[in-house]
Design a protein around this motif. Sequence first.
Motif, PDB file in Angstrom:
ATOM      1  N   LYS A  11       0.839  -1.191   0.000  1.00 54.50           N
ATOM      2  CA  LYS A  11       0.000   0.000   0.000  1.00 54.50           C
ATOM      3  C   LYS A  11       0.877   1.245   0.000  1.00 54.50           C
ATOM      4  CE  LYS A  11      -3.466   2.852   0.464  1.00 54.50           C
ATOM      5  NZ  LYS A  11      -4.397   3.100  -0.658  1.00 54.50           N
ATOM      6  N   TYR A  13       0.125   5.199  -0.003  1.00 53.65           N
ATOM      7  CA  TYR A  13      -0.945   6.200   0.081  1.00 53.65           C
ATOM      8  C   TYR A  13      -0.698   7.326  -0.915  1.00 53.65           C
ATOM      9  CZ  TYR A  13      -3.269   4.240   4.194  1.00 53.65           C
ATOM     10  OH  TYR A  13      -3.973   3.437   5.049  1.00 53.65           O
ATOM     11  N   GLY A  14      -1.767   8.090  -1.126  1.00 50.96           N
ATOM     12  CA  GLY A  14      -1.711   9.196  -2.063  1.00 50.96           C
ATOM     13  C   GLY A  14      -0.498  10.097  -1.898  1.00 50.96           C
ATOM     14  N   VAL A  54     -10.051   0.366   2.536  1.00 51.62           N
ATOM     15  CA  VAL A  54      -8.875   1.004   1.959  1.00 51.62           C
ATOM     16  C   VAL A  54      -8.509   0.201   0.708  1.00 51.62           C
ATOM     17  CG1 VAL A  54      -6.417   1.508   2.341  1.00 51.62           C
ATOM     18  CG2 VAL A  54      -8.042   1.762   4.233  1.00 51.62           C
ATOM     19  N   ASN A  55      -8.180   0.899  -0.363  1.00 54.18           N
ATOM     20  CA  ASN A  55      -7.758   0.216  -1.586  1.00 54.18           C
ATOM     21  C   ASN A  55      -6.297  -0.183  -1.486  1.00 54.18           C
ATOM     22  OD1 ASN A  55     -10.226   0.484  -3.018  1.00 54.18           O
ATOM     23  ND2 ASN A  55      -9.728   2.650  -3.354  1.00 54.18           N
TER      24      ASN A  55
HETATM   25  P1  ADP Z   1      -6.785   5.730  -0.294  1.00 51.23           P
HETATM   26  O1  ADP Z   1      -5.623   5.398  -1.180  1.00 51.23           O
HETATM   27  O2  ADP Z   1      -7.091   4.645   0.669  1.00 51.23           O
HETATM   28  O3  ADP Z   1      -7.990   6.213  -1.024  1.00 51.23           O
HETATM   29  P2  ADP Z   1      -5.722   8.374   0.221  1.00 51.23           P
HETATM   30  O4  ADP Z   1      -4.262   8.265  -0.045  1.00 51.23           O
HETATM   31  O5  ADP Z   1      -6.589   8.921  -0.847  1.00 51.23           O
HETATM   32  O6  ADP Z   1      -6.277   6.925   0.685  1.00 51.23           O
HETATM   33  O7  ADP Z   1      -5.894   9.192   1.566  1.00 51.23           O
HETATM   34  C1  ADP Z   1      -7.123   9.342   2.227  1.00 51.23           C
HETATM   35  C2  ADP Z   1      -7.136  10.631   3.035  1.00 51.23           C
HETATM   36  O8  ADP Z   1      -6.375  10.550   4.283  1.00 51.23           O
HETATM   37  C3  ADP Z   1      -6.514  11.746   2.264  1.00 51.23           C
HETATM   38  O9  ADP Z   1      -7.394  12.839   2.279  1.00 51.23           O
HETATM   39  C4  ADP Z   1      -5.243  12.072   3.011  1.00 51.23           C
HETATM   40  O10 ADP Z   1      -4.970  13.453   2.957  1.00 51.23           O
HETATM   41  C5  ADP Z   1      -5.550  11.705   4.445  1.00 51.23           C
HETATM   42  N1  ADP Z   1      -4.267  11.456   5.183  1.00 51.23           N
HETATM   43  C6  ADP Z   1      -3.062  11.840   4.771  1.00 51.23           C
HETATM   44  N2  ADP Z   1      -2.104  11.490   5.617  1.00 51.23           N
HETATM   45  C7  ADP Z   1      -2.694  10.803   6.607  1.00 51.23           C
HETATM   46  C8  ADP Z   1      -2.219  10.150   7.781  1.00 51.23           C
HETATM   47  N3  ADP Z   1      -0.924  10.089   8.112  1.00 51.23           N
HETATM   48  N4  ADP Z   1      -3.123   9.530   8.559  1.00 51.23           N
HETATM   49  C9  ADP Z   1      -4.414   9.564   8.235  1.00 51.23           C
HETATM   50  N5  ADP Z   1      -4.926  10.193   7.156  1.00 51.23           N
HETATM   51  C10 ADP Z   1      -4.075  10.813   6.340  1.00 51.23           C
END
Ligand code: ADP
Length: 226
Positions: A11, A13-14, A54-55
Amino acid sequence: TQALSIHNLRKVYGGGVEALRGIDLDVQQGDFFALLGPNGAGKSTTIGIISSLVNKTSGQVSIFGKDLDTQKSEAKTFIGLVPQEFNFNQFEPVEEVLINQAGYYGIERRVARQRAERYLRELDFLDKRRQMARQLSGGQKRRLMIARALVHEPQLLILDEPTAGVDIEIRRSMWTFLREANERGTTIILTTHYLDEAESLCRNIAIIDHGQIIENTSMKRLLGKL
Ligand code: ADP
Ligand code: ADP
């Protein structure tokens, strides 16, 4: 039977955070399994992916043989999830929170009411069933989350830090409840950063750190090493 099988799960994250760097994990049906690790290790991400919240970036996950990519809706019905945040409707009576949840699974109201009563009794707060959810104490809210996760009688119960912030007496009664649920056949996976909780409850354990599984063994063997 394999309750959960994870292969090479990643995974990112964005924002570019590599939360999981290719993890493998197998949990047998009937197991009581701990995922232990410090804050930020990747525990919530793992169970978020298992529960389809979560994806994943890549890798394979299957729940009782149902692949999350191709048989997501079947896979989801096996799971009851207790997330960390209280996400029930605070403005509903306790009993309605459970009955409405059962409704999502097409369980008829009469059956739902019986189950609600049973779980509230077993979790020691049947007397609060007509109260607004928001009036419950923290420990009671935590137990409501557990009852809600069980109302469709899932095979696999997943709990994210179930006793965080819960005082010791309630914590022990939750442990007893979870042990009994496991003895009745529910496979349980919980995340925790308390080794004593894992030790007291779980047969098998994986330790995760920086998005990698650094240990995956029986509780007995782990304790032998420490
Ligand atoms: P997914 O890939 O699961 O869709 P994203 O990467 O789109 O998740 O992130 C989901 C949201 O969580 C975003 O709006 C992001 O800004 C927020 N986020 C960023 N950093 C963190 C963190 N350390 N903990 C929790 N949430 C966060
Ligand atoms: P744990 O549950 O073990 O505390 P998490 O799975 O919540 O760990 O987090 C793993 C890593 O991913 C951390 O670095 C965290 O900051 C990051 N993270 C978690 N959720 C998000 C998100 N929605 N967007 C961006 N980063 C996230």
